[in-house]
Write a protein that holds these residues in place. Sequence first.
Motif, PDB file in Angstrom:
ATOM      1  N   ASP A 105       0.886  -0.911  -0.340  1.00 13.66           N
ATOM      2  CA  ASP A 105       0.106   0.179  -0.341  1.00 13.66           C
ATOM      3  C   ASP A 105       0.914   1.623   0.070  1.00 13.66           C
ATOM      4  OD1 ASP A 105      -2.072  -1.912  -0.154  1.00 13.66           O
ATOM      5  OD2 ASP A 105      -3.170  -1.441   1.739  1.00 13.66           O
ATOM      6  N   PHE A 129      -5.285  -2.711   0.220  1.00  9.93           N
ATOM      7  CA  PHE A 129      -5.281  -2.914   1.280  1.00  9.93           C
ATOM      8  C   PHE A 129      -6.649  -2.253   1.545  1.00  9.93           C
ATOM      9  CE2 PHE A 129      -6.192  -5.424   4.533  1.00  9.93           C
ATOM     10  CZ  PHE A 129      -6.855  -6.581   4.844  1.00  9.93           C
ATOM     11  N   SER A 165      -9.515  -2.467  -4.306  1.00  9.10           N
ATOM     12  CA  SER A 165      -9.151  -3.611  -3.406  1.00  9.10           C
ATOM     13  C   SER A 165      -9.171  -4.862  -4.586  1.00  9.10           C
ATOM     14  CB  SER A 165      -9.134  -3.481  -2.077  1.00  9.10           C
ATOM     15  OG  SER A 165      -9.266  -5.089  -1.437  1.00  9.10           O
ATOM     16  N   SER A 167      -8.819  -8.188  -2.827  1.00  5.96           N
ATOM     17  CA  SER A 167      -9.153  -8.876  -2.236  1.00  5.96           C
ATOM     18  C   SER A 167     -10.721  -8.422  -1.349  1.00  5.96           C
ATOM     19  CB  SER A 167      -8.902  -8.798  -0.626  1.00  5.96           C
ATOM     20  OG  SER A 167      -8.487  -7.929  -0.031  1.00  5.96           O
ATOM     21  N   ARG A 396      -5.013 -11.335   3.724  1.00  9.19           N
ATOM     22  CA  ARG A 396      -5.637 -10.106   3.386  1.00  9.19           C
ATOM     23  C   ARG A 396      -6.802 -10.523   2.924  1.00  9.19           C
ATOM     24  NH1 ARG A 396      -1.946  -5.366   0.622  1.00  9.19           N
ATOM     25  NH2 ARG A 396      -0.426  -4.738   2.589  1.00  9.19           N
TER      26      ARG A 396
END
Length: 638
Positions: A105, A129, A165, A167, A396
Motif C-alpha cells: 500500500d 488494502f 482492493s 481482496s 488479506r
Amino acid sequence: MLGEAAVATVPEARAGEADGDGHMIVCGGGPLAHRLAVQLAALYERRVVVLVPSLTEDHGPRIAELARERPGSVRAVQAPRLDVAALELAGVGGAVALALTSGDDHANLQVALNARQLNPDLRLVVRVFNRRLGNRIEQALDRAVLARNPELTRAELEASTTVLSTSATAAPALVAAAVSGRSQAVQVDGRLLRATVRRAGEPPSGQELATVAAVGPLDEPGTGSSLLPAPERVGTERVGTEQVGTEQVGTDPVGAERVVLELLGDASTTARRRRLPGLPGLPFASLFSARLRWALAGLVALLALLAGATVAFTGQSPAHSAWLTVLDVLGIADPTDEGGRSGKVLQILTAVSGMLLMPLLIALVLEALGTFRTATALRRPPRGLADHVVLVGLGRLGSRVLEQLWDLDVPVVCVEADPAAVGVARARAFGVPVVIGDATQDGVLEAAKVGRAQALLALSSDDSTNFEVALAGRESVPRLRAVLRLFDDDFAENVYLTLRDSYPEAQTRSRSVAYLAAPAFASAMMGRQVIGALAVGREVLVIAAVEVARSPRLRGVTVADAHRPGLWRVLAVDLAPPEFRSPDLAQPRPGGPELLWSPPPGRVLVEGDRVVVAATARGLGLLGSRPDRPAREHHQGR
C-alpha cells in the motif's frame, strides 16, 4: 528474436519510444499486472507499457512473452525501482491512465503521488488494502486536480483516482462459491443488486431485472448457455413511429435454473447488527460447561423438592417454606424443634444441600472468569460444531472473506500457520475459532472439524498448498465442497478439471484472484466507474456506470437494441442532470436514489445519459471501441 524491441530495461527505454500519447501504464510484476495488460491490449485495444520489477521473476517472463506476441501494443520495461525516472521513461507525461498493482500500500501511494505531480491529468487506479486510507487518498488526489482546474465539476473530472482492493473485489465470488444458497450483492445508489440462482417457479424476493445465465451441467452457471442471454419478446409497443418489442424475464422451461439479477431494498436496512469487539455475544451456554449447567439444574430441583416436602410436613405456606429452605441451605436459619422428626430430617438434608452449593458456586465463578479472560484470545472449535466453513489462510484475502462470512452469520473455523497474520486479530475480535498450524500437516484439518464441514476454502498465498489442502479435505470427505485460490490462471483451470473429474459428486471451484479483479481495474483505467463485480460460474460480470457520450455503441439506440447477448445489458438510466450527478454510484446519494431501473425498451439513449450496465470483460472492451472496429478474441484463463 521476434518482438525483442518490445522488451527493455529502464536505461534502454526512451519516452519517445515507449508509446505515443494516449498509452496506458501498468506497474507490477504479479498475476494482476499480467492479466490487466492482456485485457487492455486484447479487449480495449490500447497500447500498454508494463513497468516490471524483474523480467525473470514472478510473472515477469509471461509479461515479456506477451510483449513479444504483441509488439505493437504491449511494451515491457524492467524497472527495479518505481521512482520518478522510471515513470518519466515510461512516458507518464503522455499517458492517459496508470495502474499500480503491487501489494504494498505504501509503495503504491508514493508512486501515485509522484505520478500525479508529473501528469495532473493522469487517470490513476491504485490497489490498496486499507480501504479507509485509500478513500482518503482518493479524495485528496481528486481535490488537488479540481484545485488546479476550478472550471471543472466533479462529474466532469477526467483525471480521476480510483482505489480498488483485489481482496475486496474477489471475496464475494469466493463466499458465494463456498456457501450453498448464498448470493452475491453489490450496492448501487443506496440499493442492493443481487445475483442469485432461481429455480423454476420460485417467487422473486425483489424486483427482477435480468436473467444473467442459465445453470449448465455440473452445477456450473453459465456453462450451458452464454451470459446475458437475449430476453424473450412477448409483444410490441409503439414508441413514436417505431414498434419496439417488450421483454419478459423469467420465462425458462420447467425444471430449469437460472442466475438472475434482483434489485432489493435499502442497503442500510440489510446491515447486520454487530456485537461488541472482543465480546462475541457470550451466551449462558458459552459461559458455563454442560456439566456445571446440569449440576446447577439438579441442585435447583433438589431445593424445590425439599421446599415441597416442608410444605407437606409442616403445613406452612409454599412461600414461607421456600424461604426457610433457602435459609437452611445458606446456613442462616437457627435449628428448630418444631415439626417433629420429619422436620429435623428435612433440615439436615437441607443443610447437606447447602454444603453442595458452595463448591458449585465457586466452580461457576471460576469458569465464568476463565471464559471472560479468554474472550479476546483465540477460540477452539466447539465439540458439536457442524455444517460450517473451514477457511484456510487468514491473509488479506482470507480476512475479507472472513468478514463477509461473519456478516452472513455463517459458522466458520479458520486455519492459519502464522499467528501474526492479518486476519488472526479479526477472527479474535469476531470470536471465530482459529486453529494455528499448517493445514497440510496431519491432524490440523481434523482439529478444524473438516469432517463435518459444508465447505473448504483454501486461500493461502501458495498454489501448491491450496491444492494439497483441497486434496486432503477431499480424502476426509469426498463430497466436500472445495474452493481454491490459485494465482496462475491456467493452473486454476487444470486444477478445477482434475478435481471435478476425480470427485464428480462434489462441487469444485478454482478461482484466480487476478482473473476476478482484472475487469474492475481495466474498466477503471478506461474511465468507467466500477460499482462491483459478480462471479457467474467461471466468468466475471462487471456492474459499471458508463457515460453514453463515451460509448458509441450505446449512443442513439433504444434500450432494447442496446442489449448484446453475452456482452452487456443496460440495467438502469441515471435521471439526475449531469451537473448534479453523484460521482460514485456505489454510495447512496443525499437526496435519495435517482436511477430508473428496467427502463422502457423503447427509450432512446442520448449523449448526455449515464447508464448502469452489466457486462462481461469483453463487453466492456467493446463499449469503449468504435462500432466499425471489432474486438479481437483472446483466451481467458480461469
